[in-house]
Each structure stands twice: as structure tokens, then as C-alpha cells.
Design a protein around this motif. Structure first.
Motif, PDB file in Angstrom:
ATOM      1  N   GLU A 215       0.815  -1.213   0.000  1.00 13.12           N
ATOM      2  CA  GLU A 215       0.000   0.000   0.000  1.00 13.12           C
ATOM      3  C   GLU A 215       0.850   1.266   0.000  1.00 13.12           C
ATOM      4  OE1 GLU A 215      -2.672  -0.131   3.276  1.00 13.12           O
ATOM      5  OE2 GLU A 215      -3.768  -1.904   2.548  1.00 13.12           O
ATOM      6  N   SER A 216       2.096   1.151   0.415  1.00 14.30           N
ATOM      7  CA  SER A 216       2.964   2.320   0.515  1.00 14.30           C
ATOM      8  C   SER A 216       3.185   2.971  -0.850  1.00 14.30           C
ATOM      9  CB  SER A 216       4.316   1.927   1.108  1.00 14.30           C
ATOM     10  OG  SER A 216       5.218   3.018   1.074  1.00 14.30           O
ATOM     11  N   THR A 217       3.123   4.288  -0.885  1.00 14.51           N
ATOM     12  CA  THR A 217       3.389   5.046  -2.113  1.00 14.51           C
ATOM     13  C   THR A 217       4.725   5.782  -2.028  1.00 14.51           C
ATOM     14  OG1 THR A 217       2.173   6.963  -1.255  1.00 14.51           O
ATOM     15  CG2 THR A 217       0.939   5.369  -2.609  1.00 14.51           C
ATOM     16  N   TYR A 218       5.458   5.565  -0.938  1.00 17.03           N
ATOM     17  CA  TYR A 218       6.764   6.225  -0.792  1.00 17.03           C
ATOM     18  C   TYR A 218       7.728   5.686  -1.846  1.00 17.03           C
ATOM     19  CZ  TYR A 218      11.414   7.341   0.882  1.00 17.03           C
ATOM     20  OH  TYR A 218      12.705   7.782   0.955  1.00 17.03           O
ATOM     21  N   THR A 219       8.522   6.573  -2.422  1.00 14.67           N
ATOM     22  CA  THR A 219       9.516   6.113  -3.382  1.00 14.67           C
ATOM     23  C   THR A 219      10.832   6.858  -3.192  1.00 14.67           C
ATOM     24  OG1 THR A 219       9.986   5.711  -5.734  1.00 14.67           O
ATOM     25  CG2 THR A 219       8.843   7.762  -5.204  1.00 14.67           C
ATOM     26  N   HIS A 220      11.920   6.121  -3.243  1.00 10.77           N
ATOM     27  CA  HIS A 220      13.242   6.750  -3.295  1.00 10.77           C
ATOM     28  C   HIS A 220      13.373   7.440  -4.649  1.00 10.77           C
ATOM     29  CE1 HIS A 220      14.740   4.758   0.315  1.00 10.77           C
ATOM     30  NE2 HIS A 220      14.252   3.612  -0.140  1.00 10.77           N
ATOM     31  N   GLU A 221      14.011   8.585  -4.672  1.00  7.88           N
ATOM     32  CA  GLU A 221      14.206   9.274  -5.942  1.00  7.88           C
ATOM     33  C   GLU A 221      15.496  10.075  -5.920  1.00  7.88           C
ATOM     34  OE1 GLU A 221      11.450  12.751  -6.404  1.00  7.88           O
ATOM     35  OE2 GLU A 221      10.506  11.877  -4.625  1.00  7.88           O
ATOM     36  N   GLY A 222      15.849  10.616  -7.058  1.00  7.21           N
ATOM     37  CA  GLY A 222      17.069  11.412  -7.161  1.00  7.21           C
ATOM     38  C   GLY A 222      17.983  10.935  -8.262  1.00  7.21           C
ATOM     39  N   GLY A 223      17.836   9.669  -8.663  1.00  9.19           N
ATOM     40  CA  GLY A 223      18.698   9.130  -9.709  1.00  9.19           C
ATOM     41  C   GLY A 223      18.612   9.911 -11.012  1.00  9.19           C
TER      42      GLY A 223
END
Length: 251
Positions: A215-223
Motif C-alpha cells: 500500500e505504501s506510495t513512498y519512493t526513493h528518488e534522485g537518480g
């Protein structure tokens, strides 16, 4: 440079293909069975072939007389624009499969949409790449189902892969400034529309595989903007060694 935004847009996709292709290539000679060893190696070659087309176009846009090799081998980690998912370690076979599945559910629909780009070169690259992406998504989807709905151990390993990689899935469909401008100028892809199709495909396959969609919508980003995990540095140390140690070396 003719068009800096177009250059950055092309570079993002070139780097995705190169880094993920390099990761898959690490499986060569180590696959669980010979047939899948060959399958992963072939997908790796497909991705690197796609990367070549992207880099060739990037070199032309840049207009500095550089080659595809210059762009691939002579940049430092912060110059790369691949998503963080692509550089994540192979882990076990299940983790490699799920990483590939998350990428394939993006690339298949991305290339399909980009075939309608106002930029003829982007459309041509996509038309060729889409044929390969259709095979890739079939392969990774089949394995997600086989492992998820297989033995108790394979199911547990797929669950572990989902837990490990899910937080990297969203960066692919979260537009950065480069992608927003590309869409506005008519040569980019609408990632919000792509996300709907991708999410539906992910849910369809994971349901069949008896796996729960987190259910989590958190995402690592920055690439996409040059901020990477430590893993990319190790990949580049292998990938770039010969050209760094022996500049201009040719076979």
C-alpha cells in the motif's frame, strides 16, 4: 549544445538501459539453470543495444564530437541519470526477477507511447526497442508468477524481493523537470497516463502470483537528477575500468 533538455531526456533512458544491462550481465554463467542464464544474458544485450541507440543520439545532440563510448565510459557517477532501481544489487534470482519486472512494466508502455513522439529519432528508437520490451515483460511476468505461486520457499523469496524493491518502483513514473518539459514540447511521454497502465499490469501479475501489492506510495528518488546510491560507483568501477586505464583503447 542543440537542445539541453532533449539531451538530458535521452541520457536518462540511455543510462537506465546501460546500468540495468550491466547488472543483468553479472548473471552470465551464474543463472539457476542454463536456459535462464542465456535468457538474462540476452536481455542484458538487448538493453545495452538500446543504450547504444540512445547514446548515439545523445552524442549528436551534444555536438561536441564525442562518441557513444565517450558518454558511457567517461562520466562520473553524478553525471548519470538512471533511476535508482536500475543500480540495485542482483540479490537472489527472485530479487533480480522483481527488479526486472518493475522496470519492464515501465519500459514496455514507455516505448509504446514514445513511438508517437514528435521527434522522429525518438520514435524510431522506440519502435525498435518496443519489440524487445514485449519479450522482456513476458519473461519477467512469467517468472514473478512461477515464483510467487510456486513453492513455499519461492513465494517467501518473492515476498522478500517485493519488500526490498517496492520503494524504488515509483521513481520511474514520477516526472522530473526534464520529463515535464519534454512532454510540454511534444516529444516526451505522459508519465501519469503510463502510471495508470503500469499499476494495473503490476496488480494483475502480482495477484496471479499470490503476492500482495504494497500500500505504501513512498519512493526513493534522485537518480534522474544525478543523486545515486553507493551501488552505482561499484558498477562504474567495473564498467569503465578499461577506458579509464587505457584511454581510447579499441579491440
Amino acid at each position: 549544445m542543440k537542445d539541453e533538455n532533449l539531451y538530458n531526456y535521452v541520457l536518462q533512458h540511455a543510462d537506465n538501459c546501460l546500468i540495468l544491462g550491466q547488472r543483468l550481465g553479472e548473471w552470465c554463467g551464474h543463472g539457476p539453470i542454463l536456459e535462464q542464464d542465456i535468457a538474462m544474458t540476452n536481455i542484458s544485450l538487448d538493453l545495452i543495444g538500446q543504450a547504444r541507440m540512445w547514446y548515439q543520439y545523445a552524442a549528436e545532440i551534444q555536438g561536441e564530437g564525442k562518441t557513444e563510448d565517450d558518454i558511457a565510459y567517461l562520466r562520473d557517477a553524478w553525471g548519470y541519470r538512471n533511476v535508482l532501481l536500475a543500480e540495485q544489487p542482483n540479490g537472489d534470482f527472485a530479487q533480480t526477477i522483481f527488479r526486472q519486472f518493475l522496470y519492464d512494466t515501465y519500459s514496455c508502455y514507455f516505448y509504446e507511447a514514445l513511438m508517437n513522439s514528435s521527434d522522429e529519432r525518438l520514435a524510431a528508437i522506440s519502435a525498435k526497442s518496443h519489440k524487445e520490451a514485449l519479450y522482456h515483460i513476458k519473461w519477467s511476468s512469467d517468472w514473478v508468477i512461477r515464483l510467487g505461486d510456486g513453492t513455499e520457499e519461492s513465494h517467501d523469496r518473492m515476498n522478500a524481493a517485493v519488500e526490498e524493491l517496492w520503494s524504488y518502483a515509483g521513481e520511474l513514473t514520477k516526472p522530473n523537470e526534464t520529463e515535464v518539459k519534454a512532454l510540454e514540447e511534444g516529444y516526451g511521454v505522459d508519465l501519469s497516463a503510463l502510471k495508470e497502465r503500469r499499476d494495473a499490469k503490476i496488480k494483475e501479475i502480482m495477484t496471479e502470483a499470490t503476492l500482495e501489492v504494497p500500500e505504501s506510495t513512498y519512493t526513493h528518488e534522485g537518480g534522474k537528477d544525478g543523486r545515486h546510491s553507493e551501488h552505482l560507483g561499484y558498477i562504474l568501477a567495473d564498467l569503465q575500468f578499461l577506458q579509464r586505464a587505457y584511454p581510447g583503447l579499441e579491440w
